[in-house]
Design a protein around this motif. Structure first.
Motif: not given
Lengths: 92, 92, 92, 92, 92, 92, 92, 92, 92, 92
Positions: C87, D45, D52
């Motif tokens: 992320h 992610r 997420n």
């Protein structure tokens, strides 16, 4: 590694026509580049829908995410990713 | 013509073990014959599930139904068929 | 690479009690071996359900499928796999 | 206590671009502060999606709600919270 | 902390009648003990269904899981847990 | 009689900010009046969501509908009503 | 007060035929008694399904639950209850 | 009047083989009689599934229900009925 | 013949207020005319929702479709039609 | 080959009225041309909905996709395609 990806495109009807046309044109070039590079192995239209089924062959989840999130139509897509393993009955 | 097929196998836990083993063995032979014949073009395992994603290349809906309903595991499967058309961005 | 996996266990109520107990014991040993090997990074119980959320760290889809399909409780589980990417807001 | 949280972001396509960029920048800073504070333990992610999976470690439901409802992107998110308990097979 | 819990009971029709009766009797005693202890704060029947909506007040996810997984009917239930936070418009 | 009500609020992002603020303020006053009157017995926030779970104690379906349809946020809510009966294991 | 109730009947195929016939006969008598008493106001078959849509007129949720849970086929039914209020456009 | 009907057949795997074969044979005769009588206007196999899509032309809902509930396989079917009206763009 | 109809109304929040008020007024008159004519036999509000459950008594699918598609609110409704047959346990 | 197609039309309420009227008129002409050509074999209105069920008879998936994606209302439709095979109990 192989990933099965389904993409459903939902472009808002009030998107500026010029933006729409440009985005679709860039999407096509982007998709063809990745096919030529051997990353986007299969790309099929789902009959009757503005959607496709694809198979990607990439090194990692991160590489796949970078490719998918870079799609010009990504903001207007629902994307569903399924990792594919070797099937024991598959030949070759 | 191409068809995308997803098969989810749900064998009842109280099925006779001999019947089970025999059915699975026949399924494998059946699947490999069709791959060699060029009808069953792709066969992938969905990671973590007793399920597969396949692509068939056959002449007609009737031919596909004959193949699928002849699968030894057919009585224990959920099958979902999607007809695939040519995608305008696909190369080759 | 990381994979998010949810497993829901549904053991048939008429399974032989000895088979049930043995399967659950083997499941526990299997899960702990994989945790010690660093493959099964996280294992949490979903509160109120006979289910877990896990994170695996393995080399490939094939390795993950081999692990999951080898679970002693695999025949009685619904399994859902989601590949996890880095992320952009994650630190370290 | 641990909570599993899935967040799906759906920013309206006609949101003002300046507002959008500012909101995303503030979201990143907010998420990183909470990670440094040890509250937001994991942030991954979901490959191919603007979404997420996270794990939070907080004192109470109220603290978690305060954190989540304070996310700059909260008005544009679908959020799903699952409380996590200790798994009997988890080591360490 | 408060948790909202919905329980749907699905007892297999071929369960031994003695086991069934005994399980239901133990369930009732178990539920009443927890109500008296102040852990099981509310217990309502969903009209027309073999199901209930409950509110638990416990110290942690682990305590709630221990309580729920100890229900005599737990093997025959679908359970759904939702953590409840304070509402800004709630009085007292 | 008791009714379980879940309300999910979905305010359109392009609603006039003044209208939004005024509506939310009136909602709060309305909810607190009904709580004081003993009609709105419980009001909890669902952790992580712009939603609540409530229990109402009113005379009839008609009275409940009048209350709910009079909520200032009603035009922006999904509402789900479940009638609650006495549970045979409930004490007091 | 009026309640809309949908009932879907799913009798297990291996139920003893004598038990099945007796249960269905008792169900019919039970339903007709309640219709004569004015409690079960409407009873319609959903075309093509082993299911009905009904409207009950009873004093309370508790009375309705007592009636429904007393149905001889109740153990084999999925039941869904919806409370009905007066519609502002309804005449008489 | 025309009705669109989808039927999904789910025969339990432990049904007596003689009963199964007899039921399927009677189903076929029953279906062909109704086709000859002009009541069952279309009968198509859904490719890859033990299911069909049909169109019936009957006088009333009651007549259709009598036909469908009389199907030898009715106890093992999920049936979904949709009434069809004339389309303003249909020719003849 | 009888038809069960559920209508869920979803008027866009940015519809012109005058158009909205006029549409709702016309809807009411339209519904009351059909009730007086004996076509719209029952009309109930679903408690807590901008929705109704209705029963229509008309000659044909075509007549029902003409009625429903003529509703002033039809462009803002989700409509679900279920044909109702006589129930064998219904009296009178 | 035959294909079962369901189309649900969802025209945005803020589409320009002139565009709307023109699109609907072109849709009708397009549909009637294809019916006359024998490609669009059946076209039925789903009672109470702005939707249809159709059966197409075309040479290939590609031909069907070309037809469907050329529908003037295609941008406002949800389309679902099901390939139909010959049913073993169908006569003629």
């Amino acid at each position: 590694m192989l990933y099965h990806v389904r993409m459903d495109v939902r472009i808002p009807h009030d998107l500026d026509p010029g933006v729409r046309a440009d985005t679709i044109a860039r999407e096509k070039a982007y998709a063809q580049d990745l096919q030529r590079a051997g990353k986007w192995r299969h790309l099929w239209r789902i009959t009757g829908e503005y959607a496709n089924v694809s198979v990607f062959d990439v090194e990692s989840h991160d590489e796949l995410h970078e490719i998918l999130s870079g799609l010009p139509l990504f903001p207007y897509m629902d994307v569903d990713v399924t990792p594919l393993a070797k099937h024991p009955s598959a030949i070759a």
